[in-house]
Enzyme design. Structure first.
Site, PDB file in Angstrom:
ATOM      1  N   HIS A  48       0.764  -1.215  -0.006  1.00 19.37           N
ATOM      2  CA  HIS A  48       0.029   0.124   0.061  1.00 19.37           C
ATOM      3  C   HIS A  48       0.814   1.257  -0.113  1.00 19.37           C
ATOM      4  O   HIS A  48       0.550   2.268  -0.740  1.00 19.37           O
ATOM      5  CB  HIS A  48      -0.910   0.054   1.153  1.00 19.37           C
ATOM      6  CG  HIS A  48      -1.561   1.216   1.498  1.00 19.37           C
ATOM      7  ND1 HIS A  48      -2.643   1.687   0.585  1.00 19.37           N
ATOM      8  CD2 HIS A  48      -1.326   2.341   2.281  1.00 19.37           C
ATOM      9  CE1 HIS A  48      -3.015   2.948   1.230  1.00 19.37           C
ATOM     10  NE2 HIS A  48      -2.255   3.041   2.098  1.00 19.37           N
ATOM     11  N   GLU A  49       2.006   1.355   0.843  1.00 17.27           N
ATOM     12  CA  GLU A  49       2.661   2.761   1.056  1.00 17.27           C
ATOM     13  C   GLU A  49       3.588   2.815  -0.250  1.00 17.27           C
ATOM     14  O   GLU A  49       3.857   3.981  -0.306  1.00 17.27           O
ATOM     15  CB  GLU A  49       3.689   2.364   2.293  1.00 17.27           C
ATOM     16  CG  GLU A  49       2.672   2.443   3.420  1.00 17.27           C
ATOM     17  CD  GLU A  49       2.352   4.056   3.813  1.00 17.27           C
ATOM     18  OE1 GLU A  49       2.262   4.931   3.099  1.00 17.27           O
ATOM     19  OE2 GLU A  49       1.383   4.016   4.645  1.00 17.27           O
ATOM     20  N   THR A  50       4.077   1.902  -0.818  1.00 14.97           N
ATOM     21  CA  THR A  50       4.729   2.145  -1.949  1.00 14.97           C
ATOM     22  C   THR A  50       4.078   2.025  -3.442  1.00 14.97           C
ATOM     23  O   THR A  50       4.920   1.895  -4.490  1.00 14.97           O
ATOM     24  CB  THR A  50       6.013   1.009  -2.092  1.00 14.97           C
ATOM     25  OG1 THR A  50       5.292  -0.283  -2.355  1.00 14.97           O
ATOM     26  CG2 THR A  50       6.751   1.166  -0.718  1.00 14.97           C
TER      27      THR A  50
END
Length: 198
Positions: A101-103
């Site tokens: 999700h974050e990347t």
């Protein structure tokens, strides 16, 4: 290696660091590890299945690798190695769900718009907590989201640097220079468990 820090900011593994007055409270010894092999769970097929979702033009496409993950894993002997086998699978799935999700499926290595102009209302300096005396800010550095975990704020960069072994407050970009939960659980063949809430 497992460590905690005393109320005075000195870190170690004995009771004087981890007992009463410890910054995060008293600690018990870490739990015993199980026989699960994270290397066998995070297969090339699993890792590359995430990486291959990133567009070929993404900077992270040539940055993130399974071998870099496995190298980092060597510094965290308890990751995915405690509790029952299903607990281990869920921990690994949760980690990769967060990282994915974050990347953006390993596309980004820095927070989108994290390094914005000082002229804008929201700047990377907004990630400074100048009251943090244990992890003081370096005013020339930005503590916005970087790396797989998208670490933010000086009070998070400091302990991360202590754990990984580099000066994170003066070199926060280091985390970007090193190499979704139910979906990851499905890929690993484990249920999400009863405590998943959205």
């Amino acid at each position: 290696m497992w460590q905690c820090c005393s109320q005075w900011g000195y870190c170690g593994t004995s009771d004087e660091y981890c007992g009463a007055g410890s910054q995060q409270g008293p600690y018990d010894a870490p739990p015993a590890t199980n026989d699960v092999s994270v290397v066998d769970i995070v297969t090339p097929k699993f890792f590359n299945g995430i990486l291959n979702q990133a567009d070929a033009s993404c900077v992270g496409k040539n940055f993130y690798s399974r071998s870099a993950f496995l190298d980092a894993l060597g510094s965290f002997s308890q990751f995915g190695r405690t509790g029952a086998e299903e607990d281990t699978m869920r921990e690994i799935a949760a980690f990769f769900a967060h990282v994915t999700h974050e990347t953006g499926q390993f596309c980004c290595i820095e927070e989108i718009d994290g390094r914005r102009s000082k002229d804008l209302l929201q700047t990377w300096q907004d990630y400074y907590d100048e009251s943090s005396t244990l992890y003081p800010c370096n005013s020339s550095k930005g503590y916005y989201g970087q790396g797989q975990i998208q670490l933010s704020w000086n009070f998070n960069y400091g302990p991360a640097g202590n754990s990984i072994g580099f000066d994170e407050l003066n070199a926060p970009a280091t985390v970007a220079n090193e190499q979704y939960f139910s979906e990851c659980c499905n890929q690993l063949g484990v249920s999400t468990g009863d405590n998943l809430t959205c």
